[in-house]
Motif scaffolding. Structure first.
Motif, PDB file in Angstrom:
ATOM      1  N   UNK A 123     -21.215  -2.891  11.008  1.00  0.00           N
ATOM      2  CA  UNK A 123     -20.796  -4.292  11.124  1.00  0.00           C
ATOM      3  C   UNK A 123     -19.666  -4.588  10.141  1.00  0.00           C
ATOM      4  N   UNK A 124     -19.787  -4.085   8.921  1.00  0.00           N
ATOM      5  CA  UNK A 124     -18.734  -4.285   7.920  1.00  0.00           C
ATOM      6  C   UNK A 124     -17.417  -3.683   8.390  1.00  0.00           C
ATOM      7  N   UNK A 125     -17.458  -2.467   8.934  1.00  0.00           N
ATOM      8  CA  UNK A 125     -16.231  -1.823   9.427  1.00  0.00           C
ATOM      9  C   UNK A 125     -15.666  -2.594  10.623  1.00  0.00           C
ATOM     10  N   UNK A 238      -4.647   6.104  13.171  1.00  0.00           N
ATOM     11  CA  UNK A 238      -5.295   7.149  12.375  1.00  0.00           C
ATOM     12  C   UNK A 238      -5.647   6.642  10.981  1.00  0.00           C
ATOM     13  N   UNK A 239      -4.724   5.901  10.370  1.00  0.00           N
ATOM     14  CA  UNK A 239      -4.959   5.382   9.029  1.00  0.00           C
ATOM     15  C   UNK A 239      -6.094   4.363   9.024  1.00  0.00           C
ATOM     16  N   UNK A 240      -6.125   3.493  10.023  1.00  0.00           N
ATOM     17  CA  UNK A 240      -7.173   2.477  10.096  1.00  0.00           C
ATOM     18  C   UNK A 240      -8.524   3.110  10.370  1.00  0.00           C
ATOM     19  N   UNK A 241      -8.556   4.050  11.309  1.00  0.00           N
ATOM     20  CA  UNK A 241      -9.822   4.704  11.638  1.00  0.00           C
ATOM     21  C   UNK A 241     -10.316   5.562  10.474  1.00  0.00           C
ATOM     22  N   UNK A 242      -9.384   5.999   9.619  1.00  0.00           N
ATOM     23  CA  UNK A 242      -9.757   6.794   8.454  1.00  0.00           C
ATOM     24  C   UNK A 242     -10.671   6.041   7.503  1.00  0.00           C
ATOM     25  N   UNK A 243     -10.592   4.690   7.522  1.00  0.00           N
ATOM     26  CA  UNK A 243     -11.474   3.903   6.658  1.00  0.00           C
ATOM     27  C   UNK A 243     -12.932   3.985   7.118  1.00  0.00           C
ATOM     28  N   UNK A 244     -13.150   4.477   8.335  1.00  0.00           N
ATOM     29  CA  UNK A 244     -14.511   4.627   8.863  1.00  0.00           C
ATOM     30  C   UNK A 244     -15.045   6.044   8.668  1.00  0.00           C
ATOM     31  N   UNK A 245     -14.222   6.927   8.101  1.00  0.00           N
ATOM     32  CA  UNK A 245     -14.572   8.344   8.040  1.00  0.00           C
ATOM     33  C   UNK A 245     -15.888   8.624   7.337  1.00  0.00           C
ATOM     34  N   UNK A 298     -15.221  11.347   0.129  1.00  0.00           N
ATOM     35  CA  UNK A 298     -14.309  10.777   1.107  1.00  0.00           C
ATOM     36  C   UNK A 298     -13.816   9.377   0.767  1.00  0.00           C
ATOM     37  N   UNK A 299     -14.411   8.719  -0.217  1.00  0.00           N
ATOM     38  CA  UNK A 299     -13.989   7.364  -0.576  1.00  0.00           C
ATOM     39  C   UNK A 299     -13.146   7.426  -1.840  1.00  0.00           C
TER      40      UNK A 299
END
Length: 315
Positions: A123-125, A238-245, A298-299
């Motif tokens: 939900x946060x993502x 790719x950069x935005x989805x990377x925050x969900x990695x 990863x963070x």
């Protein structure tokens, strides 16, 4: 109390945990990786809590949910692994009846809470990517606290009937549990009462907790992907989805082994029973160990603060 399976075990005072039957001679060696898992889980999750507490820039919804996950993992591993190590090292197999029920409740309850927190993180993502300008107004601290409370109450209330039913059953077969910790299915097999209703309720719990959580996570990521693929530049998705990695890695680490074990139980009938128990034991404790490692690796913010914690040098 006698171990004999011919004794009347109605209202037993203790159960006997057998560890991993068939591998008793290797218990000391098996304890080594489990001990390592426990140490890594304790150190990793306490480190996450310490870093988030000391770093003001990490005081946000994502990291609050991560702290909730760390606390859940600490309680889950501490409620089970020390007793397992006692069995492996000192052959201390007896567990009090009430302690067994408490351990069963903790295992099922905190495993369910873990998937609930993964939904909260999804939900946060979703809000961060799909409604970035409203993220701070939607996921305020009171809202995050209410979500955490809802996760705890939902699973606590759904799992409570397990405890109430198991406390009332007569146990007239044996008090021997052929695994290293107390689980609902193990107590069902020991009871001589009609447990059909409990079995159906177990399926309901599986759908109500794991199933619904998986559906909500899937819906969140479908919405996230829809927004990402509409971004104008090539690098932006790719950069935005990377925050969900990190979140995706934790989800995969939680659900894929569970799916594998479920399929193994159903279709690998020739696999020895001790192998099933060993793999199931590893699965229960993998998430508490892997979650802090994944988020730490990863963070970037956590990785940078971890580096500063040990070197006192800014990255």
């Amino acid at each position: 109390m006698s171990d004999s399976n011919t004794t009347d075990f109605t209202n037993p005072s203790t159960f006997i945990l057998m560890g991993i039957p068939g591998l008793e001679a290797a218990h000391v060696w098996i304890s080594i990786p489990f001990c390592a898992i426990y140490i890594i889980a304790i150190l990793g999750n306490f480190t996450i809590l310490l870093i988030v507490k000391r770093e003001p820039s990490l005081h946000g919804p994502m990291y609050y949910f991560l702290c909730m996950l760390a606390v859940i993992d600490l309680i889950l591993s501490t409620s089970t692994l020390p007793k397992m190590l006692n069995i492996f090292w000192f052959n201390s197999r007896e567990i009090d009846f009430s302690a067994c029920l408490t351990q069963m409740y903790f295992i099922h309850c905190f495993s369910g809470m873990e998937t609930g927190i993964l939904v909260a993180m999804a939900l946060d993502r979703y809000v961060a990517i799909c409604h970035p300008l409203r993220h701070s107004t939607i996921l305020t601290n009171p809202v995050v606290a209410k979500i955490g409370l809802a996760v705890v109450l939902r699973v606590g209330m759904v799992i409570l009937p397990y405890l109430l039913l198991a406390r009332q059953w007569p146990y007239c077969r044996t008090n021997i549990i052929p695994q290293p910790f107390c689980m609902h299915i193990a107590l069902v097999k020991l009871s001589c009462a009609d447990t059909l209703a409990s079995s159906y309720y177990g399926l309901f719990v599986l759908f109500c907790v794991m199933g619904l959580d998986a559906i909500f996570i899937t819906i969140s990521y479908i919405q996230i992907l829809r927004v990402i693929f509409r971004l104008p530049t090539k690098d932006a998705p790719l950069k935005t989805f990377g925050t969900c990695g990190s979140h995706l890695c934790v989800i995969l680490a939680s659900y894929i082994p569970g799916l594998f074990i479920s399929l193994m139980y159903r279709f690998s009938q020739n696999v020895p029973g001790h192998f099933h128990i060993l793999i199931a034991s590893v699965y229960v404790f993998m998430s508490p160990m892997l979650n802090p490692i994944i988020y730490g690796a990863r963070t970037k913010k956590i990785r940078d603060r971890l580096l500063w914690l040990f070197t006192h040098k800014e990255p």
